[in-house]
Design an enzyme around this catalytic site. Structure first.
Site, short mmCIF file in Angstrom:
data_model
loop_
_atom_site.label_atom_id
_atom_site.label_comp_id
_atom_site.label_asym_id
_atom_site.label_seq_id
_atom_site.Cartn_x
_atom_site.Cartn_y
_atom_site.Cartn_z
N HIS A 156 49.61 39.19 61.60
CA HIS A 156 49.38 37.76 61.28
C HIS A 156 48.27 37.59 60.25
O HIS A 156 47.62 36.55 60.21
CB HIS A 156 49.04 36.93 62.53
CG HIS A 156 49.96 37.18 63.68
ND1 HIS A 156 51.07 36.39 63.94
CD2 HIS A 156 49.97 38.15 64.63
CE1 HIS A 156 51.70 36.86 65.01
NE2 HIS A 156 51.05 37.93 65.44
N SER A 277 40.86 36.92 31.35
CA SER A 277 41.16 35.50 31.19
C SER A 277 40.69 35.06 29.81
O SER A 277 39.67 35.53 29.31
CB SER A 277 40.45 34.70 32.28
OG SER A 277 40.25 33.37 31.85
N LYS A 283 36.61 37.29 34.63
CA LYS A 283 37.87 37.58 35.33
C LYS A 283 38.46 38.95 34.99
O LYS A 283 38.41 39.40 33.86
CB LYS A 283 38.93 36.51 35.01
CG LYS A 283 38.63 35.13 35.54
CD LYS A 283 38.65 35.04 37.05
CE LYS A 283 40.03 35.19 37.64
NZ LYS A 283 40.88 34.03 37.34
N GLU A 290 51.03 41.08 40.31
CA GLU A 290 51.49 39.68 40.36
C GLU A 290 52.86 39.54 39.71
O GLU A 290 53.74 38.86 40.24
CB GLU A 290 50.50 38.77 39.61
CG GLU A 290 49.19 38.56 40.35
CD GLU A 290 48.23 37.76 39.48
OE1 GLU A 290 48.28 36.52 39.53
OE2 GLU A 290 47.44 38.37 38.74
#
Ligand code: ARG
Length: 470
Positions: A156, A277, A283, A290
């Site tokens: 979970h 970024s 970043k 992804e």
């Protein structure tokens, strides 16, 4: 030269129809396979006395020339020639004259296109299996470096029980091993020859299908001519296998994205596999996992797309079936790209062992083990569960973890506690207590790594034996 099938027509094709029905824009990827299939076909026509040997030689030389030109990028494809089969035949005829028109004797584009697809996919399946092996290898190497690295295991997405990081990685090795086995198994259904089925019913010429199969390295021929030209199950199967591989890659991707967040900081992906970024200088984004996660959608889409094309299609060939190609090519490219990146990305991933350990030291993932401790003292598990639930609640209220409790505090919850509890609760002890086959104890994980290596070595032999037929 006009259309190869122009005889029956009194008018030219509407330009938009020509563009709409043409497949050359994408089936040009089958050029090599198309020529290989034709070489085997024409050799057979000669052997069976269907064409004179000198015509066969001329056609073979012509096909070789077309192949050379293809390799040199000198073949121009034309939309008015519709697809790869007719484009190549046109080029052949340009090369050697009208005798080139004898190549199509005893065959149809319907069995020809199916043959090309089988030739194409069998090699891709071997390459993809090889890439899956490479990924397993990278995961096993990381596992070897992490047989002592403990992190919380989750259910979970809540901390559940501590496990070895190697154990977690080996779970993916198991998934990718099944994936590779599925591809390997599908090979026997791909490596079957449709050629000789003609348009749908067979051919009036005394051809030898088994001879063609042998030349092309097929293990057998389709039993039924209608099935031979209508079957796209092997592509559906491939797309389904590809979907499951993407599912596994996507699950791993999700974990990598989570683990490389500041909140987790369990791993750091190598700079070479991340991007920055354009606005936020701090970043470092995990774009590869992804995108793999995102591209999983198109692979699923390709599977559903082809299933839908085939659903309700009457036998035998229907033009709808031309829609089998783009999804297959796209899936091969998507999967190949993902696997090529994943192996080196896993190999170069930095594992933050300290952070993983810190996480285990500051959670209640050893709670099951105190319950098991009380069970060992004779308390029924259900009561032990209740006792430990209360103990954990006490800890939460006091801002403590189980190992911070004094003996007196433990005794408040059960007189069965004794000093041994402190050793039982150490993360190493918790991990090593799971000493069952397939469990997370160090000895089990070490044995599992050994087994994974043996089975990978065995699987690699299959790839070596089946590498790039033709
Ligand atoms: N381009 C076609 C395809 O990919 C080849 C087979 C065409 N057959 C036909 N009868 N029109 O399906």
């Amino acid at each position: 030269m006009s259309k190869l099938w122009g005889g029956r027509f009194t008018k030219g094709t509407n330009k938009l129809v020509e563009e709409y029905t043409a497949s050359i824009g994408f089936d040009k990827a089958l050029a090599e396979e198309d020529v290989q299939g034709s070489l085997a076909h024409v050799t057979m026509l000669g052997k069976c006395g269907i064409l004179p040997q000198e015509d066969v030689e001329t056609i073979k030389e012509g096909l070789q020339k077309v192949l050379e030109k293809l390799h040199a990028g000198e073949v121009e494809f034309s939309v008015s020639d519709e697809d790869i089969h007719m484009n190549i035949e046109k080029h052949l005829i340009q090369e050697i004259g009208p005798v080139g028109g004898k190549l199509h004797t005893g065959r149809s584009r319907n069995d020809q296109v199916a043959t090309d697809m089988h030739l194409y996919l069998r090699n891709r399946v071997v390459e993809l299996t090889d890439l899956l092996h490479g990924l397993q290898e990278a995961l096993i190497e990381q596992a070897k470096d992490n047989v002592e690295t403990i992190l919380p295991g989750y259910t979970h997405l809540q901390r559940a029980q501590p496990i070895l990081f190697a154990h977690h990685l080996l779970a993916y090795v198991s998934m990718f091993r099944r994936d590779a086995e599925r591809l390997t198994d599908s090979y026997k259904r791909i490596n079957v020859l449709p050629l000789g089925a003609g348009a749908l019913a067979g051919t009036t010429f005394p051809i030898d299908r088994h001879f063609v199969a042998e030349q092309l390295g097929f293990d057998g021929v389709y039993e039924n001519s209608l099935d031979a030209v209508s079957d796209r199950d092997f592509i559906v199967e491939f797309l389904a296998n590809a979907s499951l591989i993407m599912t596994h890659l996507s699950r791993l991707s999700e974990e990598l994205v989570l683990w490389s967040s500041t909140e987790f900081s369990f791993v750091e992906l190598d700079d070479a596999f991340c991007t920055g970024s354009s606005i936020m200088p701090q970043k470092k984004n995990p774009d590869v996992p992804e995108l793999v996660r995102g591209k999983t959608g198109r692979v699923y889409g390709n599977l559903i797309g082809l299933l839908t094309v085939l659903k309700s299609l009457p036998l035998a060939y229907n033009k709808d079936m031309q829609e089998d190609k783009e999804g297959m090519f796209d899936t091969v490219a998507t999967l190949t790209g993902a696997l090529q990146l994943f192996a080196p990305m896993i190999a170069t991933m930095k594992v933050n062992k300290g952070r993983m350990r810190e996480a285990v030291n500051t959670d209640f993932s050893n709670a099951t083990d105190i319950a098991d401790f009380l069970v060992g003292k004779g308390l029924p598990f259900r009561q032990a569960h209740e006792v430990i639930g209360k103990t954990v609640l006490y800890c939460i209220n006091e801002g403590k973890f189980l190992l911070d409790l004094t003996m007196d505090e433990f005794k408040q919850f059960s007189p069965l506690f004794d000093e041994n509890i402190y050793a039982v609760l150490q993360p190493e002890a918790v991990v090593n207590a799971r000493n069952v086959y397939g469990g997370t104890a160090t000895v089990q994980v070490q044995a599992a790594i050994g087994r994974a290596e043996v089975s990978l070595l065995e699987a690699k032999k299959w790839v070596a034996e089946h590498a790039a037929k033709l």
